[in-house]
Design an enzyme around this catalytic site. Sequence first.
Site, PDB file in Angstrom:
ATOM      1  N   HIS A   1      36.283  -9.259 -34.645  1.00 25.00           N
ATOM      2  CA  HIS A   1      35.445 -10.426 -34.356  1.00 25.00           C
ATOM      3  C   HIS A   1      36.236 -11.612 -33.809  1.00 25.00           C
ATOM      4  O   HIS A   1      35.886 -12.190 -32.777  1.00 25.00           O
ATOM      5  CB  HIS A   1      34.720 -10.894 -35.618  1.00 25.00           C
ATOM      6  CG  HIS A   1      33.880  -9.835 -36.258  1.00 25.00           C
ATOM      7  ND1 HIS A   1      33.120  -8.964 -35.530  1.00 25.00           N
ATOM      8  CD2 HIS A   1      33.683  -9.516 -37.559  1.00 25.00           C
ATOM      9  CE1 HIS A   1      32.486  -8.158 -36.371  1.00 25.00           C
ATOM     10  NE2 HIS A   1      32.818  -8.474 -37.598  1.00 25.00           N
TER      11      HIS A   1
ATOM     12  N   LYS B   1      38.122 -14.595 -47.830  1.00 31.61           N
ATOM     13  CA  LYS B   1      37.011 -14.573 -48.789  1.00 31.61           C
ATOM     14  C   LYS B   1      37.334 -15.518 -49.934  1.00 31.61           C
ATOM     15  O   LYS B   1      38.492 -15.819 -50.193  1.00 31.61           O
ATOM     16  CB  LYS B   1      36.808 -13.160 -49.321  1.00 31.61           C
ATOM     17  CG  LYS B   1      36.207 -12.235 -48.274  1.00 31.61           C
ATOM     18  CD  LYS B   1      35.746 -10.946 -48.874  1.00 31.61           C
ATOM     19  CE  LYS B   1      35.050 -10.082 -47.842  1.00 31.61           C
ATOM     20  NZ  LYS B   1      33.749 -10.632 -47.399  1.00 31.61           N
TER      21      LYS B   1
END
Lengths: 320, 507
Positions: B258, B358
Amino acid sequence: MATSVQPEKILKDLGGLWVDLGKQEENGVLRACAMTFIVTVDESQDAFSVGETIAAIMHDHPSRAIVVRVSQSEEPSLDARVLAQCWMPFGRNQQICCEQIEISSSLGSLRDVPGVIRGLIVPDLPVVLYCRNIHLSQTPQFQALLPLAGKLVIDSGIDGLEPLRYLASLPREGCHKADLTWCRLTRWRESIAQVFESPANLQAAASLNEIQIFYSGEVAAYYLAAWFKHVLRAEAKLIRATSPSFASIARVELRGPGFEAVLEMVSESSEETRVGTVRQRVVFPEMRECDLLREELSVMSRDPIFESVLGLANSIREKT
Amino acid sequence: MPAENPFQDPLRFQRRVPPCAIVIFGASGDLTKRKLIPALYRLAYDRRIPPGFAVIGNSRTPMTDDQFRAKMREALNEFADNTPIDEGLWADFSKSLSYYAGDLNDPECFNLLGKKLEEIELTRKTEGNVLFYVSTQPSHYEAAINGIGRAKLAQGSGWRRIVVEKPFGHDLETARSLNNKLHEVFTETQVYRIDHYLGKETVQNVLAFRFGNGIFEPLWNRRYINHVQITAAESIGVEGRGSYYQEAGALRDMIQNHLLQVMSTVAMEPPAVFESDLVRDERAKVLRSIRRIKPEEVPMFSVAGQYGPANIGNKDVPGFRQEEGVSKDSQTDTYSAVTVFIDNWRWADVPFYIRSGKRLPKRVTDIAIQFNAAPHSPFTRDGDEPARPNLLILRIQPEEGISLRFLSKDPGEGMHLRPVSMDFNYGTSFGSRSPSAYETLLVDAMVGDATLYTRQDMVEASWSAVQPILDYRATHPAGFPNYPAGTWGPKTSEDMLARRGHVWRTP
């Protein structure tokens, strides 16, 4: 009642409005403007709904909206006020605001309005003129506004055949023209176009020999028939109908050698397309004034298909 | 016969989809119910699905057509955001859904599929067009491709295309192997490797912003841009996907695909026209120009992190190693940051800092372009802070938009400057609904527009860029955990930027 309204004063009021809004909000406000959107409305029409429509379209087309409300009195009367249309986008902590100027004028003061509006147009951005009342737009005072507008929008759905005649009579040059009735037909036109996405059906398009439009509203039927003429150079037969309709069209039947397609409203919001043994049902959601304007304001360039259809539709009207 | 549909009105109509069948491998999985079926239903709601249309679901789970339809209906109730469920439309749409159970390693599974496709071509008038969508676990990709090839389903009376979900390989070698396997059955023009980031409206808007305006592109180079920061932060942890994530990690899961694609969108040269191959050529050139990191340079150019337990907002959150399905001594990076240099005339020596993690403080994805400071500020006196450089922020999510930070005079006496922001809010910020990335990408695949899909050379170039880091990490265990959940990552990440006099901005 004030009979004089100065653009400088209105602009100063707008400036004050922004300062006040900035003070009220901890994070300030975000001013958004992508065009000047002028709306003319007869005070006797549902004037409240104009405000709702403008508030709804601001989210997609933020603008300086200038609403001209005209009362039928011949007594000179002209007044203006400014307000802001604000909303808090989901998940954000800053309001987005657009300017709205409301000009209230009697018929007797209408001649002063174009001069006021000229001073209020946002520089370097498109100007769209939406005439909600066709009779107002035909007055010389509003004709004077046309050269300022990049686009003129009317709604023949409200006033019937007269707007079609009027729009077709305007010179081809100048501002782009639009009719919300044409927007109402977009769903129908998409469904018809979808039939011919199939190469087998596309082959049949050139040899269609029967096009029938079942309608409940004349202008929509003229436009749709004109579109078929524009695309295929084929004449459509117009038949009055009382069955459920969307945008005043109830059913369209297309036939040619070995080919038949029927597109029909089967309920108030569902259209069914049948081509041979293949059926497809799609939703035609209700189109409010704000939905139509949203589509129309997204088309700021010339619309050559509508320009051609407009002329053809007016010819069909004259012959009918 | 006319070459094009004369009824089309590109000014007002949305792109139309030709008749086709979509075969979903892995149809009982999460992606089908969360993304694919809601996206297809939304397209049907928006009248973009043709009458000749069908979906065939496949997985090993035994289910009847009706059970599959009921499951997809439940999924719609749960995942169809902002899309009204119209019973009449659903009744019609659900007729296009069918299902058959089969093991991808069993040739009979594909013989049966072939028969189903023939039948559907007749009954649903799909005209032989088929889009295969591989959304299985990666370990089953090859079986799906082999099966299609053996049953000769990659060619037919209409077009045949295949969409392959990420991850596309686990490293450069496996990506090449998967490409080779695909090319044994499909030509490159039939292959659509999905990267849903490229389908996001705001990533596409980067191209509109750069190439639709005349004022930014002259500044878009090493002469004016000091460095670029690309951040993709998530506030959540692995949310029950510990065993999957343990095999992936932030570098593989986010940066290799991405974020390098996003970077290539920021850094690419303008294509002559907006056509699939020309746009992808330019993106590929950027990816091929990424400077290869030498093994000994890896610690200077990249940082790996893993979150440890913390208390956030009076709530205890586990560390990665305490998550279900995660090994107690896992070496998986839940945070990765890399410094990328693009060795071409436009970008030589301009660092692109890319980070993803995260359990960071907030969910945000943005691109920050930091311009060089003014060469001299006549307003700065001794002891004043140095002038803050201009910053252009391209916000991808959640507050899609563009902000430009510049200096302005503080009201009042004296010339005191302070930064102010000029904001443009895009799409959803103005209230209108943007299509989901999957709606955009599914339509693209059905109409044959590969602009927003990645190509073989792009995938291999991006794996090549991160492979030295993967190799280094495989042989140099890190001292994990090295950042508490709810913070902006390990300190070494700050150090990586500090070496060039830069700091991570707080998004």
